[in-house]
Design a protein around this motif. Structure first.
Motif, PDB file in Angstrom:
ATOM      1  N   GLY A   1      41.852 -48.789 -23.208  1.00  0.00           N
ATOM      2  CA  GLY A   1      41.243 -48.577 -21.905  1.00  0.00           C
ATOM      3  C   GLY A   1      39.783 -48.173 -21.943  1.00  0.00           C
ATOM      4  N   LEU A   2      39.256 -47.857 -23.134  1.00  0.00           N
ATOM      5  CA  LEU A   2      37.889 -47.339 -23.212  1.00  0.00           C
ATOM      6  C   LEU A   2      36.861 -48.312 -22.642  1.00  0.00           C
ATOM      7  CD1 LEU A   2      37.839 -45.571 -26.704  1.00  0.00           C
ATOM      8  CD2 LEU A   2      37.486 -44.487 -24.471  1.00  0.00           C
ATOM      9  N   LYS A   3      37.041 -49.602 -22.932  1.00  0.00           N
ATOM     10  CA  LYS A   3      36.039 -50.579 -22.517  1.00  0.00           C
ATOM     11  C   LYS A   3      35.962 -50.713 -21.003  1.00  0.00           C
ATOM     12  CE  LYS A   3      34.283 -55.129 -23.774  1.00  0.00           C
ATOM     13  NZ  LYS A   3      34.524 -56.363 -24.573  1.00  0.00           N
ATOM     14  N   CYS A   4      37.125 -50.666 -20.330  1.00  0.00           N
ATOM     15  CA  CYS A   4      37.158 -50.867 -18.874  1.00  0.00           C
ATOM     16  C   CYS A   4      37.101 -49.560 -18.089  1.00  0.00           C
ATOM     17  CB  CYS A   4      38.424 -51.628 -18.489  1.00  0.00           C
ATOM     18  SG  CYS A   4      38.525 -53.282 -19.180  1.00  0.00           S
ATOM     19  N   GLY A   5      37.133 -48.432 -18.798  1.00  0.00           N
ATOM     20  CA  GLY A   5      37.182 -47.145 -18.108  1.00  0.00           C
ATOM     21  C   GLY A   5      35.835 -46.458 -17.986  1.00  0.00           C
ATOM     22  N   ARG A   6      34.771 -47.226 -18.090  1.00  0.00           N
ATOM     23  CA  ARG A   6      33.429 -46.636 -18.081  1.00  0.00           C
ATOM     24  C   ARG A   6      32.861 -46.594 -16.669  1.00  0.00           C
ATOM     25  NH1 ARG A   6      30.740 -50.406 -22.746  1.00  0.00           N
ATOM     26  NH2 ARG A   6      29.072 -48.863 -22.761  1.00  0.00           N
ATOM     27  N   VAL A   7      32.061 -45.569 -16.419  1.00  0.00           N
ATOM     28  CA  VAL A   7      31.313 -45.488 -15.168  1.00  0.00           C
ATOM     29  C   VAL A   7      29.994 -44.792 -15.480  1.00  0.00           C
ATOM     30  CG1 VAL A   7      32.476 -43.338 -14.495  1.00  0.00           C
ATOM     31  CG2 VAL A   7      31.391 -44.743 -12.740  1.00  0.00           C
ATOM     32  N   ASP A   8      28.917 -45.279 -14.906  1.00  0.00           N
ATOM     33  CA  ASP A   8      27.580 -44.779 -15.240  1.00  0.00           C
ATOM     34  C   ASP A   8      27.475 -43.273 -15.045  1.00  0.00           C
ATOM     35  OD1 ASP A   8      26.752 -47.306 -15.858  1.00  0.00           O
ATOM     36  OD2 ASP A   8      25.735 -47.680 -13.942  1.00  0.00           O
ATOM     37  N   GLY A   9      26.848 -42.625 -16.027  1.00  0.00           N
ATOM     38  CA  GLY A   9      26.568 -41.200 -15.915  1.00  0.00           C
ATOM     39  C   GLY A   9      27.748 -40.293 -16.171  1.00  0.00           C
TER      40      GLY A   9
ATOM     41  N   LYS B   1      41.939 -52.218 -11.860  1.00  0.00           N
ATOM     42  CA  LYS B   1      42.174 -53.275 -10.875  1.00  0.00           C
ATOM     43  C   LYS B   1      41.005 -53.444  -9.907  1.00  0.00           C
ATOM     44  CE  LYS B   1      47.157 -53.516 -10.884  1.00  0.00           C
ATOM     45  NZ  LYS B   1      48.317 -53.891 -10.081  1.00  0.00           N
ATOM     46  N   ASP B   2      40.029 -52.544  -9.984  1.00  0.00           N
ATOM     47  CA  ASP B   2      38.964 -52.540  -8.984  1.00  0.00           C
ATOM     48  C   ASP B   2      37.699 -51.985  -9.645  1.00  0.00           C
ATOM     49  OD1 ASP B   2      37.224 -51.877  -6.857  1.00  0.00           O
ATOM     50  OD2 ASP B   2      38.889 -51.511  -5.485  1.00  0.00           O
ATOM     51  N   GLU B   3      36.687 -52.834  -9.790  1.00  0.00           N
ATOM     52  CA  GLU B   3      35.466 -52.425 -10.494  1.00  0.00           C
ATOM     53  C   GLU B   3      34.708 -51.314  -9.770  1.00  0.00           C
ATOM     54  OE1 GLU B   3      33.024 -55.785 -11.262  1.00  0.00           O
ATOM     55  OE2 GLU B   3      34.475 -56.748 -12.625  1.00  0.00           O
ATOM     56  N   GLN B   4      34.943 -51.168  -8.478  1.00  0.00           N
ATOM     57  CA  GLN B   4      34.219 -50.163  -7.694  1.00  0.00           C
ATOM     58  C   GLN B   4      34.945 -48.816  -7.630  1.00  0.00           C
ATOM     59  OE1 GLN B   4      31.164 -51.047  -6.704  1.00  0.00           O
ATOM     60  NE2 GLN B   4      31.680 -52.992  -7.707  1.00  0.00           N
ATOM     61  N   TYR B   5      36.177 -48.777  -8.128  1.00  0.00           N
ATOM     62  CA  TYR B   5      37.021 -47.599  -7.887  1.00  0.00           C
ATOM     63  C   TYR B   5      36.492 -46.331  -8.550  1.00  0.00           C
ATOM     64  CZ  TYR B   5      41.062 -44.488  -7.899  1.00  0.00           C
ATOM     65  OH  TYR B   5      41.875 -43.400  -7.750  1.00  0.00           O
TER      66      TYR B   5
ATOM     67  N   GLU C   1      39.194 -39.269 -12.166  1.00  0.00           N
ATOM     68  CA  GLU C   1      40.477 -39.962 -12.209  1.00  0.00           C
ATOM     69  C   GLU C   1      41.128 -39.783 -13.573  1.00  0.00           C
ATOM     70  OE1 GLU C   1      43.220 -43.147 -10.434  1.00  0.00           O
ATOM     71  OE2 GLU C   1      42.575 -42.918 -12.473  1.00  0.00           O
ATOM     72  N   ASN C   2      41.960 -40.750 -14.029  1.00  0.00           N
ATOM     73  CA  ASN C   2      42.655 -40.570 -15.311  1.00  0.00           C
ATOM     74  C   ASN C   2      43.101 -41.907 -15.878  1.00  0.00           C
ATOM     75  OD1 ASN C   2      43.860 -38.772 -17.354  1.00  0.00           O
ATOM     76  ND2 ASN C   2      45.780 -39.648 -16.625  1.00  0.00           N
ATOM     77  N   GLU C   3      42.670 -42.203 -17.091  1.00  0.00           N
ATOM     78  CA  GLU C   3      43.112 -43.404 -17.815  1.00  0.00           C
ATOM     79  C   GLU C   3      42.994 -44.670 -16.958  1.00  0.00           C
ATOM     80  OE1 GLU C   3      46.308 -41.614 -20.981  1.00  0.00           O
ATOM     81  OE2 GLU C   3      47.059 -42.014 -18.963  1.00  0.00           O
ATOM     82  N   TYR C   4      41.886 -44.784 -16.227  1.00  0.00           N
ATOM     83  CA  TYR C   4      41.767 -45.943 -15.348  1.00  0.00           C
ATOM     84  C   TYR C   4      41.519 -47.233 -16.118  1.00  0.00           C
ATOM     85  CZ  TYR C   4      40.965 -48.661 -11.169  1.00  0.00           C
ATOM     86  OH  TYR C   4      41.083 -49.608 -10.161  1.00  0.00           O
ATOM     87  N   GLY C   5      40.963 -47.131 -17.311  1.00  0.00           N
ATOM     88  CA  GLY C   5      40.694 -48.334 -18.089  1.00  0.00           C
ATOM     89  C   GLY C   5      41.931 -49.127 -18.416  1.00  0.00           C
ATOM     90  N   SER C   6      43.090 -48.477 -18.454  1.00  0.00           N
ATOM     91  CA  SER C   6      44.353 -49.173 -18.732  1.00  0.00           C
ATOM     92  C   SER C   6      44.902 -49.863 -17.489  1.00  0.00           C
ATOM     93  CB  SER C   6      45.403 -48.176 -19.247  1.00  0.00           C
ATOM     94  OG  SER C   6      44.949 -47.539 -20.403  1.00  0.00           O
ATOM     95  N   TYR C   7      44.333 -49.551 -16.332  1.00  0.00           N
ATOM     96  CA  TYR C   7      44.803 -50.077 -15.052  1.00  0.00           C
ATOM     97  C   TYR C   7      43.775 -51.063 -14.502  1.00  0.00           C
ATOM     98  CZ  TYR C   7      47.384 -49.636 -10.607  1.00  0.00           C
ATOM     99  OH  TYR C   7      48.148 -49.865  -9.482  1.00  0.00           O
TER     100      TYR C   7
ATOM    101  N   THR D   1      39.849 -49.427  -4.083  1.00  0.00           N
ATOM    102  CA  THR D   1      39.031 -49.065  -2.925  1.00  0.00           C
ATOM    103  C   THR D   1      39.601 -49.653  -1.624  1.00  0.00           C
ATOM    104  OG1 THR D   1      37.555 -50.904  -3.495  1.00  0.00           O
ATOM    105  CG2 THR D   1      36.892 -48.701  -4.200  1.00  0.00           C
ATOM    106  N   TYR D   2      40.857 -50.016  -1.641  1.00  0.00           N
ATOM    107  CA  TYR D   2      41.541 -50.396  -0.399  1.00  0.00           C
ATOM    108  C   TYR D   2      41.417 -49.236   0.597  1.00  0.00           C
ATOM    109  CZ  TYR D   2      45.506 -51.020   2.796  1.00  0.00           C
ATOM    110  OH  TYR D   2      46.304 -51.117   3.916  1.00  0.00           O
TER     111      TYR D   2
END
Length: 603
Positions: free
Chosen positions: A196-204, A167-171, A159-165, A123-124
């Motif tokens: 990446g499944l654990k970190c790639g979650r977003v509500d809804g 770097k930003d909880e708000q992204y 987005e795509n495969e963000y859980g493997s990256y 979110t830079y």
């Protein structure tokens, strides 16, 4: 049209229009397939028993310069979606902004890297403002094709495969809101591999998983993270990509079918990545860097059910037989295979040296210190994105030239236009002979492809990205030439005086020959006894050739040929032959089966 109930994920199975629905999808990227072949490839997808098309959207092609958008001809995404709907296919769209896809910088435009503070996929503000501008232009082109509006788009990926990256909880929330606020109202999905499944979650947003073998409990892990939701493998890897200098990867049809059968028996939706890979035309290939840099090939065949040139494979036929059991209606007959031909060899007639071509360079720039490609004042100050840059300076002694790992990615080193060595990630020093006279040092630096996946994504400036030293003293006063080798550059070369090949060429050089065609037909270009460079046909960049393999032939779609004379230009760095050859089929120097170890290494 009144609003209809689209794809829903409210229970353990999908519904579409209120009825149970199993997604049987296949990935075909419009930007990797000549537009004239879109219908053929989509008909073949449908004839295999699939009901859904998935495609990425490459930001770097659609906004090649900041604020300049291209959605015409080969990049007519709207026509591609429209065609899919016309053929009775649903569409899952994956607009990024990052797509990975073994595509240069994962589809992100290189001009983002002009910002020295840039933090990609965060979110830079420098990144989010660029995404917002792009989405303002892109998303209104998508919304009319949504299911609720009578269109074929039933889901959109966040987005795509963000859980493997991660770097930003708000992204991911930012991307989700960017889609919703611009009118995306169909089902939203994310896509990640096991880790990446654990970190790639977003509500809804529904989570999906990417895999090839059922070894790591990926599906069970997804089910535990997301109970009482439908399960989907967004990327079932039907094969794998290739990198230069390593074998061609294959994955056996029998093993693929047994795994797919198990997934379908469990009621799991699936999308084949790739169903038809196509080609990384031009300089669009990405690269891997998980400890060592490895650029990917121009071919994106991927050992998919449909080959790079659209042929059926054993995978296709076995998959069609299997999927016929999951279709309520008989599936259509596959279209006829398109013909190809091996044209007679073309004799190279003329050449022009790299040094002569410099007068056609997009930009000639001087500065005390070397400047990276992205920061050269080229392309309306959007920098140079792809191709080669020539760096020149004068030296007054010999000794040890040290790149300090500032050559990205590969440089031919010349003294007074004589090749003395190559610098890359493995070789960072070249010895220069001693002389008291002034000499010109030239480095022809190639961007071999920006990394598309992993932590190295943040460090993808190309060219000379810092000082190089001679005897530990930084060199200064550089002249830099932008050799992006766009069609306009190749066309400008024609105004120069080309030499007959009867005179011994100096390398690097551009070589020219004429292919006479009666009926334009698909073919493959082969360059036995050539070394390394780029192939252009009628100004179109087919991609790279390199004798290290595994790719030994470049796919040439028939629609890029014309009846009569066709100009073939080969940029060759080191060694040319007298002829350019053609073949009906591709060729690989060595083949290896995709191993489980490979996936552990990469993921």
């Amino acid at each position: 049209m009144s609003e209809r109930e689209g794809l829903r994920a409210d229970s353990t199975h999908f519904t579409l229009g209120g009825a149970p629905f199993l997604i049987l999808g296949g990935s075909i990227h419009y930007f990797r397939v000549h537009r004239a072949h879109w219908r053929d490839r989509l008909l073949k997808l449908k004839a295999c028993g699939l009901n859904t098309l998935t495609t990425y959207v490459p930001w770097n092609l659609h906004e090649p310069e900041r604020g300049v958008y291209q959605f015409q001809e080969q990049l007519d995404m709207e026509e591609y979606i429209r065609l899919a709907g016309e053929l009775g296919l649903w569409v899952i769209l994956r607009p990024g902004p990052y797509i990975c896809a073994e595509w240069d910088l994962g589809g992100l435009p290189s001009w983002l890297l002009q910002d020295k503070k840039m933090k990609l996929r965060t979110t830079y503000s420098g990144f989010t403002s660029a995404v917002n501008s792009y989405f303002n232009n892109l998303i209104p082109r998508i919304t009319p094709f949504q299911f609720k509006n009578g269109g074929p788009v039933i889901a959109v990926q966040v987005e795509n495969e963000y859980g493997s990256y991660a770097k930003d909880e708000q992204y991911l929330s930012f991307i989700k809101e960017a889609l919703l606020s611009r009118g995306i109202s169909e089902l939203l999905m994310t896509s990640d591999n096991h880790e990446g499944l654990k970190c790639g979650r977003v509500d809804g947003v529904l989570q999906t998983v990417n895999l090839q073998r059922l070894l790591s409990g990926d599906v069970q892990h997804l089910a535990e993270l997301q109970p009482k939701k439908p399960l989907m493998v967004m990327e079932y890897w039907s094969g794998w990509f290739d990198v230069w200098g390593e074998p061609h990867h294959v994955f056996t049809a029998q093993e693929m079918i047994s795994i797919v059968r198990e997934l379908l028996d469990r009621g799991i939706s699936i999308n084949f990545y790739m169903f038809h890979g196509g080609t990384n035309f031009g300089f669009m290939n990405g690269a891997v860097d998980l400890g060592s840099y490895k650029p990917q090939t121009s071919s994106y065949d991927y050992d998919a059910p449909l080959t790079e040139s659209g042929d059926y494979t054993t995978k296709y036929h076995l998959l069609r037989k299997l999927l016929s059991n999951y279709n309520k209606e008989p599936i259509p007959e596959p279209p006829a295979v398109q013909s190809r031909r091996a044209y007679e060899p073309v004799v190279v007639s003329h050449y022009i040296s790299l040094w002569e071509s410099l007068q056609c360079a997009e930009t000639h720039f001087r500065a005390d210190d070397p400047v990276s490609m992205e920061n050269l004042p080229a392309n309306h100050n959007n920098g140079q994105s792809y191709g080669y840059t020539l760096y020149q300076t004068d030296i007054y002694s010999g000794g040890e030239l040290n790149s300090r790992n500032h050559v990205h990615d590969r440089a031919l080193v010349f003294i007074d236009r004589e090749l003395i060595g190559v610098l890359d990630y493995r070789t960072q020093k070249v010895t220069i002979s001693h002389s008291k006279s002034e000499r010109t040092l030239s480095l022809l630096v190639e961007n071999c492809g920006r990394v598309n996946y992993g932590p190295a994504l943040d460090n993808q400036q190309k060219g000379l990205i810092g000082d190089i030293t001679l005897n530990d003293v930084p060199l200064k006063k550089f002249s830099m030439y932008c050799l992006d080798m766009k069609t306009s550059f190749i066309n400008r070369l024609q105004s120069l005086k080309w030499m007959s090949v009867g005179q011994k060429p100096t390398y690097p050089a551009f070589f020219r020959g004429t292919l006479v065609v009666d009926q334009p037909t698909d073919t493959f270009v082969k360059l036995p006894n050539w070394s390394k460079g780029v192939v252009f046909v009628n100004g179109q960049n087919l991609g790279r050739h390199w004798s290290v393999g595994p790719q030994k032939a470049l796919y040439l779609p028939g629609p890029w040929l014309k009846s009569g004379d066709n100009e073939i230009v080969v940029f060759e760095e080191l060694k040319a032959a007298e002829t350019i050859h053609f073949a009906e089929n591709p060729e690989y120097s060595k083949t290896v089966e995709v191993s489980t170890q490979l996936f552990c290494t990469l993921l």
